[in-house]
Structures are given as C-alpha cells and as structure tokens.
Design a protein around this motif. Structure first.
Motif, PDB file in Angstrom:
ATOM      1  N   ALA A 137       6.201  -5.405   0.948  1.00 32.96           N
ATOM      2  CA  ALA A 137       6.347  -3.940   0.975  1.00 32.96           C
ATOM      3  C   ALA A 137       5.022  -3.194   0.801  1.00 32.96           C
ATOM      4  N   LEU A 138       4.104  -3.725  -0.009  1.00 35.01           N
ATOM      5  CA  LEU A 138       2.861  -2.985  -0.281  1.00 35.01           C
ATOM      6  C   LEU A 138       2.021  -2.712   0.974  1.00 35.01           C
ATOM      7  N   PRO A 139       1.941  -3.651   1.954  1.00 35.17           N
ATOM      8  CA  PRO A 139       1.206  -3.298   3.185  1.00 35.17           C
ATOM      9  C   PRO A 139       1.777  -2.073   3.901  1.00 35.17           C
ATOM     10  N   LEU A 140       3.087  -1.820   3.737  1.00 33.31           N
ATOM     11  CA  LEU A 140       3.699  -0.638   4.357  1.00 33.31           C
ATOM     12  C   LEU A 140       3.157   0.656   3.758  1.00 33.31           C
ATOM     13  N   PHE A 141       2.838   0.624   2.452  1.00 32.30           N
ATOM     14  CA  PHE A 141       2.303   1.820   1.793  1.00 32.30           C
ATOM     15  C   PHE A 141       1.045   2.301   2.518  1.00 32.30           C
ATOM     16  N   ALA A 142       0.141   1.365   2.815  1.00 30.56           N
ATOM     17  CA  ALA A 142      -1.108   1.736   3.494  1.00 30.56           C
ATOM     18  C   ALA A 142      -0.833   2.223   4.913  1.00 30.56           C
ATOM     19  N   ARG A 143       0.159   1.618   5.586  1.00 32.93           N
ATOM     20  CA  ARG A 143       0.502   2.046   6.950  1.00 32.93           C
ATOM     21  C   ARG A 143       0.912   3.516   6.987  1.00 32.93           C
ATOM     22  N   PHE A 144       1.620   3.954   5.949  1.00 32.85           N
ATOM     23  CA  PHE A 144       2.079   5.342   5.891  1.00 32.85           C
ATOM     24  C   PHE A 144       1.064   6.271   5.215  1.00 32.85           C
ATOM     25  N   ILE A 146      -0.507   5.876   2.171  1.00 35.81           N
ATOM     26  CA  ILE A 146      -0.423   5.979   0.709  1.00 35.81           C
ATOM     27  C   ILE A 146      -1.534   5.134   0.091  1.00 35.81           C
ATOM     28  N   GLY A 147      -2.418   5.770  -0.676  1.00 37.63           N
ATOM     29  CA  GLY A 147      -3.503   5.057  -1.341  1.00 37.63           C
ATOM     30  C   GLY A 147      -4.647   4.670  -0.428  1.00 37.63           C
ATOM     31  N   VAL A 148      -4.811   5.381   0.705  1.00 37.10           N
ATOM     32  CA  VAL A 148      -5.902   5.049   1.630  1.00 37.10           C
ATOM     33  C   VAL A 148      -7.141   5.914   1.397  1.00 37.10           C
ATOM     34  N   ASP A 149      -7.015   7.007   0.624  1.00 36.28           N
ATOM     35  CA  ASP A 149      -8.184   7.844   0.327  1.00 36.28           C
ATOM     36  C   ASP A 149      -9.151   7.092  -0.568  1.00 36.28           C
ATOM     37  N   GLU A 150     -10.432   7.386  -0.412  1.00 32.44           N
ATOM     38  CA  GLU A 150     -11.458   6.666  -1.183  1.00 32.44           C
ATOM     39  C   GLU A 150     -11.361   6.963  -2.679  1.00 32.44           C
ATOM     40  N   ALA A 155      -1.589   1.285  -3.978  1.00 35.51           N
ATOM     41  CA  ALA A 155      -0.393   0.861  -4.716  1.00 35.51           C
ATOM     42  C   ALA A 155      -0.523  -0.619  -5.068  1.00 35.51           C
ATOM     43  N   GLN A 156      -0.049  -0.986  -6.259  1.00 38.95           N
ATOM     44  CA  GLN A 156      -0.165  -2.393  -6.661  1.00 38.95           C
ATOM     45  C   GLN A 156       0.992  -2.817  -7.546  1.00 38.95           C
ATOM     46  N   ILE A 157       1.322  -4.102  -7.447  1.00 39.62           N
ATOM     47  CA  ILE A 157       2.333  -4.732  -8.305  1.00 39.62           C
ATOM     48  C   ILE A 157       1.672  -5.930  -8.966  1.00 39.62           C
ATOM     49  N   ARG A 158       1.696  -5.960 -10.298  1.00 41.85           N
ATOM     50  CA  ARG A 158       1.075  -7.075 -11.029  1.00 41.85           C
ATOM     51  C   ARG A 158       2.107  -7.711 -11.959  1.00 41.85           C
ATOM     52  N   VAL A 159       2.245  -9.017 -11.859  1.00 42.73           N
ATOM     53  CA  VAL A 159       3.128  -9.747 -12.782  1.00 42.73           C
ATOM     54  C   VAL A 159       2.298 -10.133 -14.004  1.00 42.73           C
ATOM     55  N   HIS A 173       3.924  -4.718 -13.839  1.00 41.87           N
ATOM     56  CA  HIS A 173       3.365  -3.359 -13.773  1.00 41.87           C
ATOM     57  C   HIS A 173       3.326  -2.908 -12.318  1.00 41.87           C
ATOM     58  N   PHE A 174       3.873  -1.710 -12.068  1.00 39.98           N
ATOM     59  CA  PHE A 174       3.850  -1.110 -10.731  1.00 39.98           C
ATOM     60  C   PHE A 174       3.115   0.223 -10.809  1.00 39.98           C
ATOM     61  N   ALA A 175       2.096   0.393  -9.978  1.00 38.78           N
ATOM     62  CA  ALA A 175       1.323   1.639  -9.946  1.00 38.78           C
ATOM     63  C   ALA A 175       1.258   2.139  -8.516  1.00 38.78           C
ATOM     64  N   CYS A 176       1.397   3.463  -8.349  1.00 32.04           N
ATOM     65  CA  CYS A 176       1.370   4.042  -7.007  1.00 32.04           C
ATOM     66  C   CYS A 176       0.768   5.442  -7.068  1.00 32.04           C
ATOM     67  N   PRO A 177      -0.225   5.743  -6.220  1.00 38.10           N
ATOM     68  CA  PRO A 177      -0.784   7.107  -6.167  1.00 38.10           C
ATOM     69  C   PRO A 177       0.180   8.050  -5.443  1.00 38.10           C
ATOM     70  N   ILE A 178      -0.084   9.353  -5.508  1.00 35.78           N
ATOM     71  CA  ILE A 178       0.770  10.317  -4.824  1.00 35.78           C
ATOM     72  C   ILE A 178       0.104  10.787  -3.535  1.00 35.78           C
ATOM     73  N   VAL A 179       0.921  11.303  -2.624  1.00 40.39           N
ATOM     74  CA  VAL A 179       0.402  11.817  -1.347  1.00 40.39           C
ATOM     75  C   VAL A 179       0.974  13.212  -1.099  1.00 40.39           C
ATOM     76  N   LYS A 180       0.233  13.984  -0.324  1.00 42.93           N
ATOM     77  CA  LYS A 180       0.730  15.301   0.098  1.00 42.93           C
ATOM     78  C   LYS A 180       1.813  15.131   1.158  1.00 42.93           C
ATOM     79  N   GLU A 181       1.529  14.280   2.144  1.00 42.67           N
ATOM     80  CA  GLU A 181       2.527  13.949   3.165  1.00 42.67           C
ATOM     81  C   GLU A 181       2.199  12.577   3.748  1.00 42.67           C
TER      82      GLU A 181
END
Length: 374
Positions: A137-144, A146-150, A155-159, A173-181
């Motif tokens: 699922a995490l590769p999909l975040f970048a496709r849309f 999410i989290g591509v700004d410098e 987004a990350q998931i760590r066990v 632990h699950f962390a995800c930045p926010i996006v405008k759109e």
C-alpha cells in the motif's frame, strides 16, 4: 432528499462506510448488525475498538449505538491527525485497523502518527500484516502525491515489536504526512518483472533455521524464473527481541517491475493446524501466491484495489486511470458504495489481449481544507 446514508445489511464494509462518511461529511445509519445471531448479536469487540480509533482521530464525531448493538448512527466530525496510541483487541490483528484508517490518513489537520499495540503476525488469512501493507500500500501513497514534497517525510510503517496470534504484545508505528489534494494517476503499464524481494519471519520459534527453510523453498521456485531474488530471514526471539509469547512463521514476498509496479503476497502458518504444514511447504505456497498475483496482471495487487478506487474518486477534476487484474468481490462492493456516496461512476474497459481491466473515473476535486494554502 436525506443526506444520511442508510444501510440495512449489517456489518458489511463496516470500516469503509465510516471512512466515506467522514470524507463526504454525511451521517451514516447501519442497521441489522448480526441481528440473526441469537447468542452474540451486534457489534464485535474489534468493531467497537475501530469506532474508538475513529473517535480519537476526529473532533466532533458522535456515535449512537442501541442496547443490543445491532444499530449504529454515526455523525462524522473533523479529521485532526496528531499523535495517537491505540490498543487493538486480540480478536483481530493490527493490520485490520491499519488498513481501515489508511484512506483517511492524508486528510487530517496535522500529520498523523499512530502507535498500535496488538497482534502483528499470524492472521494473514483474515487480515493483512503490517509488512504486507508496507510493501503493497505505501507505494500507492507516493503515486497519489502523498509525502513527495521535499520538506515532508514519506508515509511509513515500522514494526517495533512482533507478536504472533493468538496473544498480542506487538507494536507498530504508522506515520503519514498531510496533503492539500491528491494527484490524478495514470498507472497503466505493468512492465516486466525485474526483481523479487521478501522476508521470512519467525516469532518465538526455538530453531531459527525455520525462517531459513521457508526462504530457501521460496527461492527455489523464483530462481527458475529470474536471477535477482533476495528473501531475508527475520528471526525474533523473546530473549533478544522481546517478541510476543506465541510462536509464528510467515512469509511476505513482493515483485518489482521495470515500470515500478509492485505486487505483493503473504502467507503464514495456520495456528489451528500447527504441525500439518512444513516450512518448505509454506515457502512454496507463498511463492505460488505471488506468481498467481503476477499472472492476474494489472498495476496493483488485489488487496489495494479498494484504496486506489477511493482515492481516484477524491483526485482533482481530471481523469485517473489504473489497470487492474481480476476485480475482487470486495472491490465491486466498494465501487457501488462510491457511486452511492460520491456519485462517481467508473468506466470499466476489459483488455482481452492482456486479460486485465482498465478502470478510469473523473475525480470529485476533494480538498483538505485544514491544510493551509502555500
């Protein structure tokens, strides 16, 4: 016309209905939740726990549940994000909760950071594991977008600590930045498979060679097809890694193509039939599951279809296209739900040459009004 979404078929798509209720800001009424079950009618403990998780992620959400738990009325609030800790019951794994809140993660007022406690491995017949979601699922975040700004972390998931079913004790632990759109996607070229990576994971198993046997058996199948195969062994013990008290053995494998398409599959040792399956058989089963996922074709694996379809509805008012293999029954129900809530219809075009399906839709132009304009 009433804005309230009414569902009479009980707990079907429970998480997804709450998610689209929050995103569309429409109240939802769900009736007949296991009304036919005379011994245990109503909401299960994990569904009540998911409601508590949604409540901690939002501000102003109201939930009314009747005495038997067979009916729930949910009034959505505003997504906040922030730092959250959540204890998952032992009836479902962390992956079930993580998969449920993923579509909401980028739309909060601030970046989301959740620490889950509960079962991490051993439930892959029912729920995806955190490792599976990380690869799939995490590769999909970048496709849309999410989290591509410098200036933003991806987004990350760590066990942090593993625990196999049926007893908990793991941490994720699950962390995800926010996006405008979100960004529209055009994801139609599956490419050619160039490498395979994976993890063979064992928890509280005395012999650390178990994971190595799983890895060796899986590699035996993959090496007949391509040379670039790495499957790492990840042996966790209570003494060295403080893992949970229950033993478990699982395999997560993913393939990457020349166009960046990632397909993932996982399997684990069935706890109810312990001893009936050898580690070699587990490795071969996991390898065959990945090969079957690749055979179906498309640019995303079956588990991520519903997440991709939902985010395609929320993209700006532009056409998004994605190629999928076999559309799962859960994805069909998702498409019906999206038509009802967002009034978005997908154009479904079968490709007879590749035996895949091209899905395209026009986004609704959803914007995260909480994120300040820059």
């Amino acid at each position: 016309m009433s804005r309230t979404l009414r569902f009479e078929d009980g707990a079907c798509q429970f998480r997804q209905r709450l998610v689209v209720s929050i995103l569309s800001q429409r109240p939802v009424l769900i009736r007949n939740i296991r009304a036919d079950d005379l011994e245990n009618p109503g909401l299960k403990d994990y569904e009540a726990s998911f409601l508590r998780l949604i409540d901690s992620m939002t501000n102003g959400s109201r939930m009314e549940i009747n005495n038997t738990g067979t009916q729930i009325r949910f009034q959505p609030g505003i997504l906040l994000g922030g730092d959250i800790e959540h204890e998952c019951p032992e009836s479902r794994s962390i992956g079930w909760f993580l998969e449920g809140i993923m579509p909401l993660a980028p739309f909060g007022k601030e970046a989301l950071s959740i620490y889950f406690k509960g079962i991490t491995d051993g439930c892959c017949e029912l729920d995806p594991s955190p490792d599976y979601l990380q690869k799939s699922a995490l590769p999909l975040f970048a496709r849309f977008g999410i989290g591509v700004d410098e200036d933003e972390s991806s987004a990350q998931i760590r066990v942090l600590q593993r625990a196999a079913a049926p007893t908990g004790g793991g941490k994720v632990h699950f962390a995800c930045p926010i996006v405008k759109e979100l960004q529209p996607i055009d994801f139609t070229d599956p490419g050619k498979i160039k490498r395979i990576r994976g993890n063979a994971i064992s928890c509280k198993i005395v012999s650390t060679s178990m994971a190595a046997r799983v890895s060796y058996a899986a590699k035996g199948i993959f090496h007949k097809l391509l040379p670039d195969v790495w499957i790492y062994t990840d042996a966790h013990t209570q003494k060295n890694h403080n893992c949970g008290p229950s033993p478990g053995l699982s395999l997560v494998v993913s393939s990457e193509s020349t166009t960046g398409v990632i397909m993932t599959a996982e399997c684990c040792l069935d706890q109810s039939q312990r001893g009936s399956e050898l580690p070699e058989e587990l490795g071969q089963r996991g390898a065959c599951m990945l090969l079957e996922e690749i055979r179906r074709g498309g640019c995303i694996d079956t588990c991520c279809q519903s997440l991709a379809f939902l985010w395609m509805c929320l993209t700006p008012e532009d056409v998004s296209r994605i190629r999928v293999g076999t559309i799962s029954q859960y994805s069909v129900e998702t498409l019906r739900l999206l038509k009802r809530v967002f009034d978005v219809e997908f154009k479904v075009t079968p490709d007879m040459d590749t035996k895949t399906v091209m899905m395209s839709c026009l986004g609704t132009g959803y914007r995260n009004m909480a994120k300040a304009s820059t």
